[in-house]
Design a protein around this motif. Structure first.
Motif, PDB file in Angstrom:
ATOM      1  N   GLN A 311       0.829  -1.203   0.000  1.00  0.00           N
ATOM      2  CA  GLN A 311       0.000   0.000   0.000  1.00  0.00           C
ATOM      3  C   GLN A 311       0.865   1.256   0.000  1.00  0.00           C
ATOM      4  O   GLN A 311       0.533   2.253  -0.654  1.00  0.00           O
ATOM      5  CB  GLN A 311      -0.946  -0.009   1.195  1.00  0.00           C
ATOM      6  N   GLU A 312       1.978   1.217   0.709  1.00  0.00           N
ATOM      7  CA  GLU A 312       2.904   2.357   0.694  1.00  0.00           C
ATOM      8  C   GLU A 312       3.483   2.586  -0.695  1.00  0.00           C
ATOM      9  O   GLU A 312       3.760   3.724  -1.086  1.00  0.00           O
ATOM     10  CB  GLU A 312       4.046   2.115   1.691  1.00  0.00           C
ATOM     11  N   GLU A 313       3.639   1.496  -1.454  1.00  0.00           N
ATOM     12  CA  GLU A 313       4.203   1.588  -2.798  1.00  0.00           C
ATOM     13  C   GLU A 313       3.150   1.891  -3.859  1.00  0.00           C
ATOM     14  O   GLU A 313       3.471   1.895  -5.044  1.00  0.00           O
ATOM     15  CB  GLU A 313       4.932   0.284  -3.148  1.00  0.00           C
ATOM     16  N   GLY A 314       1.890   2.102  -3.443  1.00  0.00           N
ATOM     17  CA  GLY A 314       0.871   2.564  -4.376  1.00  0.00           C
ATOM     18  C   GLY A 314      -0.091   1.528  -4.912  1.00  0.00           C
ATOM     19  O   GLY A 314      -0.853   1.827  -5.850  1.00  0.00           O
ATOM     20  N   ALA A 315      -0.119   0.312  -4.360  1.00  0.00           N
ATOM     21  CA  ALA A 315      -1.090  -0.687  -4.815  1.00  0.00           C
ATOM     22  C   ALA A 315      -2.503  -0.215  -4.469  1.00  0.00           C
ATOM     23  O   ALA A 315      -2.748   0.259  -3.355  1.00  0.00           O
ATOM     24  CB  ALA A 315      -0.805  -2.032  -4.167  1.00  0.00           C
ATOM     25  N   LYS A 316      -3.428  -0.330  -5.409  1.00  0.00           N
ATOM     26  CA  LYS A 316      -4.782   0.169  -5.155  1.00  0.00           C
ATOM     27  C   LYS A 316      -5.650  -0.846  -4.417  1.00  0.00           C
ATOM     28  O   LYS A 316      -6.680  -0.475  -3.852  1.00  0.00           O
ATOM     29  CB  LYS A 316      -5.447   0.589  -6.465  1.00  0.00           C
ATOM     30  N   ALA A 317      -5.280  -2.132  -4.428  1.00  0.00           N
ATOM     31  CA  ALA A 317      -5.984  -3.162  -3.665  1.00  0.00           C
ATOM     32  C   ALA A 317      -5.052  -4.339  -3.453  1.00  0.00           C
ATOM     33  O   ALA A 317      -4.193  -4.616  -4.290  1.00  0.00           O
ATOM     34  CB  ALA A 317      -7.253  -3.609  -4.390  1.00  0.00           C
ATOM     35  N   VAL A 318      -5.225  -5.009  -2.328  1.00  0.00           N
ATOM     36  CA  VAL A 318      -4.374  -6.155  -1.994  1.00  0.00           C
ATOM     37  C   VAL A 318      -5.256  -7.349  -1.655  1.00  0.00           C
ATOM     38  O   VAL A 318      -6.135  -7.259  -0.785  1.00  0.00           O
ATOM     39  CB  VAL A 318      -3.435  -5.848  -0.808  1.00  0.00           C
ATOM     40  N   TYR A 319      -5.031  -8.457  -2.360  1.00  0.00           N
ATOM     41  CA  TYR A 319      -5.700  -9.725  -2.079  1.00  0.00           C
ATOM     42  C   TYR A 319      -4.663 -10.683  -1.484  1.00  0.00           C
ATOM     43  O   TYR A 319      -3.532 -10.750  -1.970  1.00  0.00           O
ATOM     44  CB  TYR A 319      -6.286 -10.343  -3.341  1.00  0.00           C
ATOM     45  N   ALA A 320      -5.057 -11.438  -0.467  1.00  0.00           N
ATOM     46  CA  ALA A 320      -4.193 -12.470   0.108  1.00  0.00           C
ATOM     47  C   ALA A 320      -4.785 -13.836  -0.222  1.00  0.00           C
ATOM     48  O   ALA A 320      -5.974 -14.072   0.018  1.00  0.00           O
ATOM     49  CB  ALA A 320      -4.066 -12.300   1.616  1.00  0.00           C
ATOM     50  N   CYS A 321      -3.979 -14.720  -0.783  1.00  0.00           N
ATOM     51  CA  CYS A 321      -4.442 -16.062  -1.163  1.00  0.00           C
ATOM     52  C   CYS A 321      -3.539 -17.108  -0.519  1.00  0.00           C
ATOM     53  O   CYS A 321      -2.310 -17.032  -0.655  1.00  0.00           O
ATOM     54  CB  CYS A 321      -4.405 -16.237  -2.680  1.00  0.00           C
ATOM     55  N   CYS A 322      -4.116 -18.068   0.153  1.00  0.00           N
ATOM     56  CA  CYS A 322      -3.321 -19.165   0.701  1.00  0.00           C
ATOM     57  C   CYS A 322      -4.190 -20.406   0.779  1.00  0.00           C
ATOM     58  O   CYS A 322      -5.426 -20.320   0.796  1.00  0.00           O
ATOM     59  CB  CYS A 322      -2.737 -18.816   2.068  1.00  0.00           C
ATOM     60  N   THR A 323      -3.550 -21.564   0.844  1.00  0.00           N
ATOM     61  CA  THR A 323      -4.282 -22.827   0.930  1.00  0.00           C
ATOM     62  C   THR A 323      -4.634 -23.163   2.368  1.00  0.00           C
ATOM     63  O   THR A 323      -5.752 -23.581   2.658  1.00  0.00           O
ATOM     64  CB  THR A 323      -3.443 -23.964   0.321  1.00  0.00           C
ATOM     65  N   HIS A 324      -3.679 -22.983   3.279  1.00  0.00           N
ATOM     66  CA  HIS A 324      -3.864 -23.439   4.657  1.00  0.00           C
ATOM     67  C   HIS A 324      -4.005 -22.244   5.598  1.00  0.00           C
ATOM     68  O   HIS A 324      -3.083 -21.432   5.723  1.00  0.00           O
ATOM     69  CB  HIS A 324      -2.679 -24.295   5.102  1.00  0.00           C
ATOM     70  N   ALA A 325      -5.137 -22.160   6.271  1.00  0.00           N
ATOM     71  CA  ALA A 325      -5.395 -21.074   7.222  1.00  0.00           C
ATOM     72  C   ALA A 325      -5.183 -21.593   8.643  1.00  0.00           C
ATOM     73  O   ALA A 325      -6.114 -22.075   9.293  1.00  0.00           O
ATOM     74  CB  ALA A 325      -6.811 -20.552   7.048  1.00  0.00           C
ATOM     75  N   VAL A 326      -3.937 -21.504   9.120  1.00  0.00           N
ATOM     76  CA  VAL A 326      -3.639 -21.962  10.480  1.00  0.00           C
ATOM     77  C   VAL A 326      -4.236 -20.992  11.493  1.00  0.00           C
ATOM     78  O   VAL A 326      -4.794 -21.388  12.511  1.00  0.00           O
ATOM     79  CB  VAL A 326      -2.115 -22.104  10.677  1.00  0.00           C
ATOM     80  N   PHE A 327      -4.075 -19.691  11.230  1.00  0.00           N
ATOM     81  CA  PHE A 327      -4.701 -18.624  12.008  1.00  0.00           C
ATOM     82  C   PHE A 327      -4.378 -18.710  13.504  1.00  0.00           C
ATOM     83  O   PHE A 327      -5.275 -18.760  14.352  1.00  0.00           O
ATOM     84  CB  PHE A 327      -6.214 -18.601  11.805  1.00  0.00           C
ATOM     85  N   SER A 328      -3.088 -18.710  13.823  1.00  0.00           N
ATOM     86  CA  SER A 328      -2.677 -18.619  15.226  1.00  0.00           C
ATOM     87  C   SER A 328      -2.784 -17.157  15.668  1.00  0.00           C
ATOM     88  O   SER A 328      -2.524 -16.254  14.872  1.00  0.00           O
ATOM     89  CB  SER A 328      -1.234 -19.105  15.397  1.00  0.00           C
ATOM     90  N   PRO A 329      -3.159 -16.892  16.919  1.00  0.00           N
ATOM     91  CA  PRO A 329      -3.252 -15.502  17.378  1.00  0.00           C
ATOM     92  C   PRO A 329      -1.914 -14.786  17.196  1.00  0.00           C
ATOM     93  O   PRO A 329      -0.865 -15.414  17.381  1.00  0.00           O
ATOM     94  CB  PRO A 329      -3.606 -15.652  18.864  1.00  0.00           C
ATOM     95  N   PRO A 330      -1.916 -13.522  16.798  1.00  0.00           N
ATOM     96  CA  PRO A 330      -3.059 -12.613  16.576  1.00  0.00           C
ATOM     97  C   PRO A 330      -3.437 -12.481  15.100  1.00  0.00           C
ATOM     98  O   PRO A 330      -3.643 -11.370  14.600  1.00  0.00           O
ATOM     99  CB  PRO A 330      -2.513 -11.292  17.106  1.00  0.00           C
ATOM    100  N   ALA A 331      -3.510 -13.583  14.361  1.00  0.00           N
ATOM    101  CA  ALA A 331      -3.738 -13.528  12.919  1.00  0.00           C
ATOM    102  C   ALA A 331      -5.037 -12.813  12.560  1.00  0.00           C
ATOM    103  O   ALA A 331      -5.070 -11.989  11.631  1.00  0.00           O
ATOM    104  CB  ALA A 331      -3.752 -14.953  12.351  1.00  0.00           C
ATOM    105  N   ILE A 332      -6.132 -13.103  13.252  1.00  0.00           N
ATOM    106  CA  ILE A 332      -7.427 -12.526  12.886  1.00  0.00           C
ATOM    107  C   ILE A 332      -7.406 -11.011  13.040  1.00  0.00           C
ATOM    108  O   ILE A 332      -7.911 -10.271  12.179  1.00  0.00           O
ATOM    109  CB  ILE A 332      -8.554 -13.146  13.738  1.00  0.00           C
ATOM    110  N   GLU A 333      -6.825 -10.518  14.111  1.00  0.00           N
ATOM    111  CA  GLU A 333      -6.745  -9.067  14.306  1.00  0.00           C
ATOM    112  C   GLU A 333      -5.950  -8.409  13.190  1.00  0.00           C
ATOM    113  O   GLU A 333      -6.303  -7.325  12.708  1.00  0.00           O
ATOM    114  CB  GLU A 333      -6.102  -8.749  15.664  1.00  0.00           C
TER     115      GLU A 333
END
Length: 387
Positions: A311-333
């Protein structure tokens, strides 16, 4: 004695699952209806896969005959599930036109695992669906005991279907006196009696070499690529980003299939386990939609730091794609903090209800794994799925 009894019963609510026609990024999904127990439905998140038309289970199975795949009697195919991701196992069995095998899994008061198959598997090809997701040690031990139970019940072949392979990150020595836990885990699965492993998006390809048995590597990319294609983002606005140098090969392959999009790389220096620091960006993202690709999101430190840099470099939108959502804290925040337009994951690991947030999209890999299981059972080609 505490007990956990698994049931193959299917409830009244419906989840629609896409079946990708693999081989090109913009491939459309065929579809099947699969009923899943309400206990596994999300309420404040969404499970989404693009669909084109309805395809009944008999038609799905007939399609294999039309393709000339070797056929075996369905009575010799058995699918069982551990407790780690019962919802995914039910979807896979439904896509195969089968019911989950009856199995009793209990926990003794001291935590010991007890497994008993409640139907005969003598002379059968048995597939055990059990990701080794958190709690990793509990689920891994359960998988090992399930394998042992099938071996002692005279199963013809035993395939461990591991949608998420825990300990895969410990695949090499980077410092002195470290263990290579990925190799140790592979040895445990082999010694327990598995004949084959079917794993989805291993952390590194070299992990396949740690097994002394057959390994089929399933890639979740086709499901994510098809979903992104449905977003109809102009090709000239896309840039695929690797959040670290180690994922460049994965991101390059993803970019090639996504309209041959340009590639950018985030250079980071890791200070310690689950701690990372972003240093620099290689490539141009200004005015573009950045699609970051990784195999897993654990604490989300790497991917959120990379998103802030984009975003600092000027991207107008960012999508995150991954196969495995481990989601250890504080990932959700971190993920729900407004840096991402959308966070796209698959259901190889079950997402707890309280971990859903508005930007999260969960895609199902059930049909992908069901197709792979069917081909392994019928001695068909697995690699041709991804060509």
């Amino acid at each position: 004695m505490a007990s956990i009894a698994l049931s193959s019963s299917i409830g009244a609510s419906k989840l629609r699952i896409g079946f990708p026609t693999l081989g090109r990024a913009a491939a459309r999904f065929e579809s099947v209806r699969c009923e899943v127990s309400k206990a596994f439905q999300a309420t404040n998140g969404r499970i989404c896969t693009p669909l084109s038309r309805d395809l009944g289970i008999p038609m799905l199975l007939d399609m294999h005959k039309e393709q000339g795949l070797p056929q075996k009697s369905d009575t010799k195919l058995r699918v069982f599930s551990g407790t780690a991701n019962l919802a995914l196992a039910q979807e896979i069995a439904c896509c195969l036109g089968l019911e989950l095998g009856k199995i009793n899994i209990k926990r003794f008061a001291d935590g010991e695992v007890y497994v008993q198959l409640q139907e005969s598997v003598r002379g059968c090809d048995v597939f055990l669906i059990q990701p080794t997701c958190p709690p990793v040690n509990e689920n891994l031990c359960e998988l090992l005991i399930m394998i042992d139970a099938c071996r002692r019940a005279s199963a013809r072949t035993i395939t461990a279907v591991i949608p998420y392979f825990g300990y895969a990150r410990a695949d090499r020595k980077t410092q002195g006196r470290e263990s290579i836990a990925a190799k140790l885990t592979a040895n445990l699965i082999t010694k327990a009696g598995a004949d084959r492993v079917l794993a989805c998006d291993l952390h590194s390809g070299q992990s396949m070499g740690y097994f002394d048995i057959f390994v089929d590597h399933v890639y979740g990319q086709p499901v994510i690529l098809d979903y992104l294609a449905s977003k109809k983002i102009p090709a000239e606005d896309l840039v695929v980003v690797s959040p670290d140098v180690g994922g460049v090969a994965r991101a390059r392959g993803f970019a090639k299939k996504l309209s041959d999009a340009p590639l950018a790389i985030v250079d980071k220096r890791r200070q310690g386990h689950n701690v990372s620091e972003v240093m620099n960006l290689i490539g141009d993202v200004k005015g573009k939609v950045a699609v970051m690709v990784d195999d897993m999101i654990d604490t989300a430190g790497t991917i959120t730091s990379a998103a802030a840099l984009l975003q600092e470099e000027g991207a107008k939108a960012v999508y995150a794609c991954c196969t495995h959502a481990v989601f250890s804290p504080p990932a959700i925040e971190r993920l729900s903090g407004g840096l991402f337009q959308e966070v796209i994951i698959t259901n190889t690991i079950p997402v707890a209800e309280h971990n859903y947030f508005p930007q999260l999209t969960v895609l199902s890999v059930a049909n992908l794994l069901a197709e792979t299981i069917w081909r392994v059972h019928g001695d068909g080609s697995v690699s041709s799925i991804f060509q």
